[in-house]
Design a protein around this motif. Structure first.
Motif, PDB file in Angstrom:
ATOM      1  N   GLU A 123       8.849   5.778 -17.391  1.00 12.09           N
ATOM      2  CA  GLU A 123       7.675   5.363 -16.628  1.00 12.09           C
ATOM      3  C   GLU A 123       6.722   4.537 -17.500  1.00 12.09           C
ATOM      4  O   GLU A 123       6.197   3.494 -17.058  1.00 12.09           O
ATOM      5  CB  GLU A 123       6.957   6.600 -16.091  1.00 12.09           C
ATOM      6  CG  GLU A 123       5.609   6.339 -15.446  1.00 12.09           C
ATOM      7  CD  GLU A 123       5.700   5.623 -14.117  1.00 12.09           C
ATOM      8  OE1 GLU A 123       4.656   5.170 -13.620  1.00 12.09           O
ATOM      9  OE2 GLU A 123       6.813   5.504 -13.573  1.00 12.09           O
ATOM     10  N   THR A 124       6.507   4.965 -18.735  1.00 15.41           N
ATOM     11  CA  THR A 124       5.623   4.244 -19.644  1.00 15.41           C
ATOM     12  C   THR A 124       6.179   2.859 -19.967  1.00 15.41           C
ATOM     13  O   THR A 124       5.458   1.857 -19.966  1.00 15.41           O
ATOM     14  CB  THR A 124       5.416   5.037 -20.942  1.00 15.41           C
ATOM     15  OG1 THR A 124       4.862   6.324 -20.626  1.00 15.41           O
ATOM     16  CG2 THR A 124       4.481   4.306 -21.892  1.00 15.41           C
ATOM     17  N   LEU A 127       5.836   0.664 -16.936  1.00 15.12           N
ATOM     18  CA  LEU A 127       4.441   0.240 -16.775  1.00 15.12           C
ATOM     19  C   LEU A 127       4.106  -0.897 -17.740  1.00 15.12           C
ATOM     20  O   LEU A 127       3.489  -1.910 -17.342  1.00 15.12           O
ATOM     21  CB  LEU A 127       3.502   1.423 -17.015  1.00 15.12           C
ATOM     22  CG  LEU A 127       1.998   1.111 -17.004  1.00 15.12           C
ATOM     23  CD1 LEU A 127       1.573   0.522 -15.670  1.00 15.12           C
ATOM     24  CD2 LEU A 127       1.193   2.366 -17.336  1.00 15.12           C
ATOM     25  N   VAL A 131       3.119  -4.783 -16.549  1.00 17.71           N
ATOM     26  CA  VAL A 131       1.889  -5.451 -17.003  1.00 17.71           C
ATOM     27  C   VAL A 131       2.246  -6.771 -17.693  1.00 17.71           C
ATOM     28  O   VAL A 131       1.630  -7.819 -17.433  1.00 17.71           O
ATOM     29  CB  VAL A 131       1.092  -4.539 -17.958  1.00 17.71           C
ATOM     30  CG1 VAL A 131      -0.048  -5.314 -18.608  1.00 17.71           C
ATOM     31  CG2 VAL A 131       0.540  -3.337 -17.201  1.00 17.71           C
ATOM     32  N   PHE A 162       9.659  -0.301 -11.858  1.00 18.93           N
ATOM     33  CA  PHE A 162       8.411   0.439 -12.058  1.00 18.93           C
ATOM     34  C   PHE A 162       8.023   1.198 -10.793  1.00 18.93           C
ATOM     35  O   PHE A 162       7.650   2.377 -10.858  1.00 18.93           O
ATOM     36  CB  PHE A 162       7.290  -0.524 -12.436  1.00 18.93           C
ATOM     37  CG  PHE A 162       5.917   0.082 -12.333  1.00 18.93           C
ATOM     38  CD1 PHE A 162       5.487   1.011 -13.274  1.00 18.93           C
ATOM     39  CD2 PHE A 162       5.069  -0.240 -11.282  1.00 18.93           C
ATOM     40  CE1 PHE A 162       4.231   1.598 -13.168  1.00 18.93           C
ATOM     41  CE2 PHE A 162       3.819   0.340 -11.170  1.00 18.93           C
ATOM     42  CZ  PHE A 162       3.392   1.262 -12.112  1.00 18.93           C
ATOM     43  N   TRP A 163       8.121   0.538  -9.650  1.00 18.39           N
ATOM     44  CA  TRP A 163       7.665   1.156  -8.411  1.00 18.39           C
ATOM     45  C   TRP A 163       8.481   2.399  -8.071  1.00 18.39           C
ATOM     46  O   TRP A 163       7.938   3.468  -7.777  1.00 18.39           O
ATOM     47  CB  TRP A 163       7.714   0.147  -7.278  1.00 18.39           C
ATOM     48  CG  TRP A 163       7.235   0.679  -5.968  1.00 18.39           C
ATOM     49  CD1 TRP A 163       7.925   0.751  -4.797  1.00 18.39           C
ATOM     50  CD2 TRP A 163       5.944   1.248  -5.676  1.00 18.39           C
ATOM     51  NE1 TRP A 163       7.160   1.305  -3.799  1.00 18.39           N
ATOM     52  CE2 TRP A 163       5.940   1.623  -4.320  1.00 18.39           C
ATOM     53  CE3 TRP A 163       4.798   1.473  -6.445  1.00 18.39           C
ATOM     54  CZ2 TRP A 163       4.834   2.216  -3.716  1.00 18.39           C
ATOM     55  CZ3 TRP A 163       3.702   2.054  -5.837  1.00 18.39           C
ATOM     56  CH2 TRP A 163       3.722   2.412  -4.491  1.00 18.39           C
ATOM     57  N   THR A 166       8.066   5.290 -10.486  1.00 17.02           N
ATOM     58  CA  THR A 166       6.777   5.927 -10.212  1.00 17.02           C
ATOM     59  C   THR A 166       6.864   6.813  -8.978  1.00 17.02           C
ATOM     60  O   THR A 166       6.368   7.957  -8.984  1.00 17.02           O
ATOM     61  CB  THR A 166       5.685   4.859 -10.002  1.00 17.02           C
ATOM     62  OG1 THR A 166       5.577   4.059 -11.193  1.00 17.02           O
ATOM     63  CG2 THR A 166       4.336   5.508  -9.725  1.00 17.02           C
TER      64      THR A 166
END
Length: 216
Positions: A123-124, A127, A131, A162-163, A166
């Motif tokens: 997840e990190t 993210l 970005v 990412f989506w 998450t």
């Protein structure tokens, strides 16, 4: 007489029960497929960018096949400062990261349960990737005035990864969230992702509208 409370049914694929987090957290088929497909698509796009970048280094006159027009072009993007933000070509990051993601997707699809720490690391990383991707989108549209097809594939793959990672982490309690937020995300996840893609498509359309309209 056998005590029924000690008899536990087998867990369904991807299911967690209270106390099971120490054994790792599984994921549904949707999450595994997104990880595999996003990882594979991102890796292929990164590989093509790396191959064309290598050819450009050997022969500055080489014209990548994605150099289609003054707007749709990869060569000028790869040779720009934005193409090597960390001192080496960005696509090398993609080759490593997307390979790991695809491998984890295969593991999830075959029933492996990943540790909570590994899900949080994924997840990190996703993210950070999303970005970085949005910074590249801004640079591509408003500084370089180009749209790179392979880069766009990396953008879409990173956003999807990412989506859905998450969404998975929210659904399994790996990331804390109020119940009403979880309900909204669970019921509208595909619409929210579609809207996200739609905004990017609208930015691309409006930024280069004189060019697109000239093709009509």
């Amino acid at each position: 007489m056998e005590n029924d409370q000690h008899v536990r049914r087998p867990a369904a694929p991807g299911e967690n029960r209270p106390g099971d987090f120490g054994l790792g957290t599984g994921a549904g088929r949707r999450t595994g497929l997104v990880m595999l497909l996003a990882g594979a698509a991102g890796w292929i796009a990164s590989f093509q960018l790396a191959a064309d970048g290598w050819r450009l280094l050997r022969d500055p006159a080489y014209q990548p096949p994605c150099d289609i027009s003054p707007v749709v072009s990869c060569g000028s993007v790869m040779s720009s400062a934005q193409g090597s933000v960390f001192g080496f070509p960005n696509m090398l990051l993609g080759l490593a990261a997307f390979a790991v993601v695809a491998a984890l997707g295969v593991a999830v699809l075959t029933g492996s349960r990943l540790s909570r720490g590994l899900w949080l690391a994924l997840e990190t990383g996703a993210l950070a990737g999303v970005v970085f991707v949005h910074w590249l989108i801004v640079q591509s549209l408003y500084e370089l005035d180009k749209i790179c097809p392979y880069c766009a594939c990396v953008w879409l793959s990173t956003i999807a990864l990412f989506w859905y990672v998450t969404v998975h982490c929210l659904e399994r309690g790996i990331l804390p969230a109020p119940h009403h937020v979880l309900v909204v995300v669970r019921e509208t996840h595909w619409m929210l992702l579609g809207a996200w893609y739609g905004v990017i498509a609208l930015l691309v359309l409006t930024r280069f509208w004189p060019y697109w309209s000239g093709l009509l």
